[in-house]
Design a protein around this motif. Structure first.
Motif, PDB file in Angstrom:
ATOM      1  N   LEU A 170       0.826  -1.205   0.000  1.00 33.70           N
ATOM      2  CA  LEU A 170       0.000   0.000   0.000  1.00 33.70           C
ATOM      3  C   LEU A 170       0.864   1.262   0.000  1.00 33.70           C
ATOM      4  N   ILE A 171       1.923   1.232   0.770  1.00 32.39           N
ATOM      5  CA  ILE A 171       2.825   2.400   0.837  1.00 32.39           C
ATOM      6  C   ILE A 171       3.639   2.529  -0.445  1.00 32.39           C
ATOM      7  N   THR A 172       4.210   1.434  -0.915  1.00 33.48           N
ATOM      8  CA  THR A 172       5.073   1.516  -2.096  1.00 33.48           C
ATOM      9  C   THR A 172       4.296   1.813  -3.372  1.00 33.48           C
ATOM     10  N   VAL A 173       3.041   1.366  -3.458  1.00 33.96           N
ATOM     11  CA  VAL A 173       2.268   1.644  -4.667  1.00 33.96           C
ATOM     12  C   VAL A 173       1.948   3.141  -4.760  1.00 33.96           C
ATOM     13  N   CYS A 174       1.898   3.825  -3.624  1.00 34.40           N
ATOM     14  CA  CYS A 174       1.685   5.281  -3.661  1.00 34.40           C
ATOM     15  C   CYS A 174       2.857   5.978  -4.362  1.00 34.40           C
ATOM     16  N   PHE A 175       4.071   5.530  -4.081  1.00 38.37           N
ATOM     17  CA  PHE A 175       5.240   6.084  -4.772  1.00 38.37           C
ATOM     18  C   PHE A 175       5.187   5.777  -6.267  1.00 38.37           C
ATOM     19  N   LEU A 176       4.771   4.573  -6.598  1.00 38.76           N
ATOM     20  CA  LEU A 176       4.668   4.182  -8.002  1.00 38.76           C
ATOM     21  C   LEU A 176       3.596   4.995  -8.723  1.00 38.76           C
ATOM     22  N   ILE A 177       2.486   5.258  -8.066  1.00 40.66           N
ATOM     23  CA  ILE A 177       1.419   6.066  -8.676  1.00 40.66           C
ATOM     24  C   ILE A 177       1.921   7.474  -8.959  1.00 40.66           C
ATOM     25  N   PHE A 178       2.657   8.059  -8.025  1.00 38.03           N
ATOM     26  CA  PHE A 178       3.224   9.390  -8.245  1.00 38.03           C
ATOM     27  C   PHE A 178       4.187   9.373  -9.439  1.00 38.03           C
ATOM     28  N   TYR A 179       5.056   8.382  -9.480  1.00 35.17           N
ATOM     29  CA  TYR A 179       6.032   8.252 -10.570  1.00 35.17           C
ATOM     30  C   TYR A 179       5.327   8.091 -11.919  1.00 35.17           C
ATOM     31  N   LEU A 180       4.287   7.269 -11.960  1.00 33.60           N
ATOM     32  CA  LEU A 180       3.548   7.066 -13.208  1.00 33.60           C
ATOM     33  C   LEU A 180       2.801   8.323 -13.634  1.00 33.60           C
ATOM     34  N   ALA A 181       2.305   9.090 -12.675  1.00 31.24           N
ATOM     35  CA  ALA A 181       1.633  10.349 -13.019  1.00 31.24           C
ATOM     36  C   ALA A 181       2.613  11.318 -13.667  1.00 31.24           C
ATOM     37  N   VAL A 182       3.851  11.368 -13.152  1.00 28.59           N
ATOM     38  CA  VAL A 182       4.879  12.224 -13.747  1.00 28.59           C
ATOM     39  C   VAL A 182       5.234  11.727 -15.145  1.00 28.59           C
ATOM     40  N   LEU A 183       5.385  10.405 -15.307  1.00 31.78           N
ATOM     41  CA  LEU A 183       5.677   9.838 -16.633  1.00 31.78           C
ATOM     42  C   LEU A 183       4.548  10.118 -17.619  1.00 31.78           C
ATOM     43  N   LEU A 184       3.308   9.990 -17.170  1.00 34.11           N
ATOM     44  CA  LEU A 184       2.167  10.252 -18.039  1.00 34.11           C
ATOM     45  C   LEU A 184       2.130  11.711 -18.476  1.00 34.11           C
ATOM     46  N   TYR A 185       2.389  12.608 -17.551  1.00 38.31           N
ATOM     47  CA  TYR A 185       2.423  14.029 -17.902  1.00 38.31           C
ATOM     48  C   TYR A 185       3.533  14.309 -18.924  1.00 38.31           C
ATOM     49  N   GLY A 186       4.705  13.735 -18.703  1.00 40.83           N
ATOM     50  CA  GLY A 186       5.807  13.900 -19.656  1.00 40.83           C
ATOM     51  C   GLY A 186       5.479  13.312 -21.020  1.00 40.83           C
ATOM     52  N   ALA A 187       4.815  12.175 -21.038  1.00 43.10           N
ATOM     53  CA  ALA A 187       4.429  11.555 -22.309  1.00 43.10           C
ATOM     54  C   ALA A 187       3.403  12.417 -23.045  1.00 43.10           C
ATOM     55  N   LEU A 188       2.479  13.023 -22.307  1.00 44.59           N
ATOM     56  CA  LEU A 188       1.500  13.914 -22.930  1.00 44.59           C
ATOM     57  C   LEU A 188       2.183  15.127 -23.558  1.00 44.59           C
ATOM     58  N   ILE A 189       3.132  15.723 -22.835  1.00 46.18           N
ATOM     59  CA  ILE A 189       3.867  16.877 -23.366  1.00 46.18           C
ATOM     60  C   ILE A 189       4.674  16.475 -24.596  1.00 46.18           C
ATOM     61  N   SER A 190       5.354  15.339 -24.521  1.00 46.88           N
ATOM     62  CA  SER A 190       6.177  14.876 -25.630  1.00 46.88           C
ATOM     63  C   SER A 190       5.329  14.562 -26.863  1.00 46.88           C
ATOM     64  N   THR A 191       4.161  13.978 -26.650  1.00 48.35           N
ATOM     65  CA  THR A 191       3.273  13.674 -27.779  1.00 48.35           C
ATOM     66  C   THR A 191       2.738  14.953 -28.402  1.00 48.35           C
ATOM     67  N   ALA A 192       2.381  15.917 -27.560  1.00 45.63           N
ATOM     68  CA  ALA A 192       1.913  17.203 -28.094  1.00 45.63           C
ATOM     69  C   ALA A 192       3.012  17.852 -28.925  1.00 45.63           C
ATOM     70  N   TYR A 193       4.242  17.774 -28.449  1.00 40.82           N
ATOM     71  CA  TYR A 193       5.368  18.326 -29.206  1.00 40.82           C
ATOM     72  C   TYR A 193       5.534  17.597 -30.537  1.00 40.82           C
ATOM     73  N   SER A 194       5.408  16.276 -30.518  1.00 36.80           N
ATOM     74  CA  SER A 194       5.596  15.514 -31.760  1.00 36.80           C
ATOM     75  C   SER A 194       4.469  15.775 -32.762  1.00 36.80           C
ATOM     76  N   LEU A 195       3.334  16.278 -32.275  1.00 35.62           N
ATOM     77  CA  LEU A 195       2.239  16.646 -33.176  1.00 35.62           C
ATOM     78  C   LEU A 195       2.358  18.082 -33.668  1.00 35.62           C
ATOM     79  N   GLY A 196       3.395  18.788 -33.220  1.00 35.50           N
ATOM     80  CA  GLY A 196       3.647  20.119 -33.733  1.00 35.50           C
ATOM     81  C   GLY A 196       3.182  21.249 -32.845  1.00 35.50           C
ATOM     82  N   TYR A 197       3.034  21.007 -31.555  1.00 35.59           N
ATOM     83  CA  TYR A 197       2.568  22.044 -30.640  1.00 35.59           C
ATOM     84  C   TYR A 197       3.726  22.483 -29.755  1.00 35.59           C
ATOM     85  N   TRP A 198       3.971  23.786 -29.654  1.00 33.79           N
ATOM     86  CA  TRP A 198       5.119  24.275 -28.888  1.00 33.79           C
ATOM     87  C   TRP A 198       4.738  25.309 -27.839  1.00 33.79           C
TER      88      TRP A 198
END
Length: 185
Positions: A91-119
């Protein structure tokens, strides 16, 4: 909670069972790469396509791996613990993993927006507008290799994989809560 757990587990189980055969696609690409380099002109697309297939295999197979508890874990201490202590630790360690995945998801969204031509500053709202067709897509990012594939498809796979992994981690969180309450999962 149980409905969420059943729904997420069903989606990730089905997808994981399909994605696990991606290793054969990867083997076919690498076999063709070897054959074409030996007998014909080398194919430009094989190395990068193998990398893309491996990313999809790894990212989309991750939620299934978490669901099946098949990830690498040091059982030196964990293996001897009671089920209740394991649930608290998970329960404790999955909270850290959820935070890490949220950061990765946000980065992936930004990177995908950039690859679609948005700056600009708000890439997530831009992606929403692209999906509903409200905004024009700019210059699409391509790889710098000789093959020059577009990058947005593999980045979209990463978004899907991180999102499904986040949902699976929430499912595991809820399972641990139920275990700690003493209720069946």
């Amino acid at each position: 909670m149980r409905g969420f757990i059943r729904g997420v587990d069903a989606i990730n189980h089905r997808l994981g069972r399909i994605v696990m055969y991606g290793i054969f696609v990867l083997m076919g690409i690498l076999l063709w790469s070897s054959v074409s380099k030996t007998f014909f002109l080398p194919s430009l697309w094989t190395l990068e396509m193998a990398q893309f297939v491996m990313v999809g295999y790894y990212i989309l197979g991750g939620p299934y791996t978490v669901q099946m508890s098949s990830h690498v874990r040091m059982d030196l201490l964990y293996g001897g613990w009671s089920d209740r202590r394991k649930a608290w630790f998970d329960l404790i360690t999955v909270c850290f993993l959820i935070f890490y995945l949220a950061v990765l998801l946000y980065g992936a969204l930004i990177s995908t927006a950039y690859s679609l031509g948005y700056w600009k500053n708000a890439p997530i709202s831009y992606l929403f507008n692209v999906v509903i067709g409200a905004e024009e897509v700019g210059r699409l990012e391509q790889s710098s290799s000789a093959w020059r594939p577009y990058m947005w498809p593999i980045k979209a796979v990463m978004i899907a994989g991180f999102f499904l992994m986040l949902l699976q981690c929430l499912s595991e969180f809820f399972k641990d809560v139920l275990r700690l309450r003493g209720e069946p999962v």
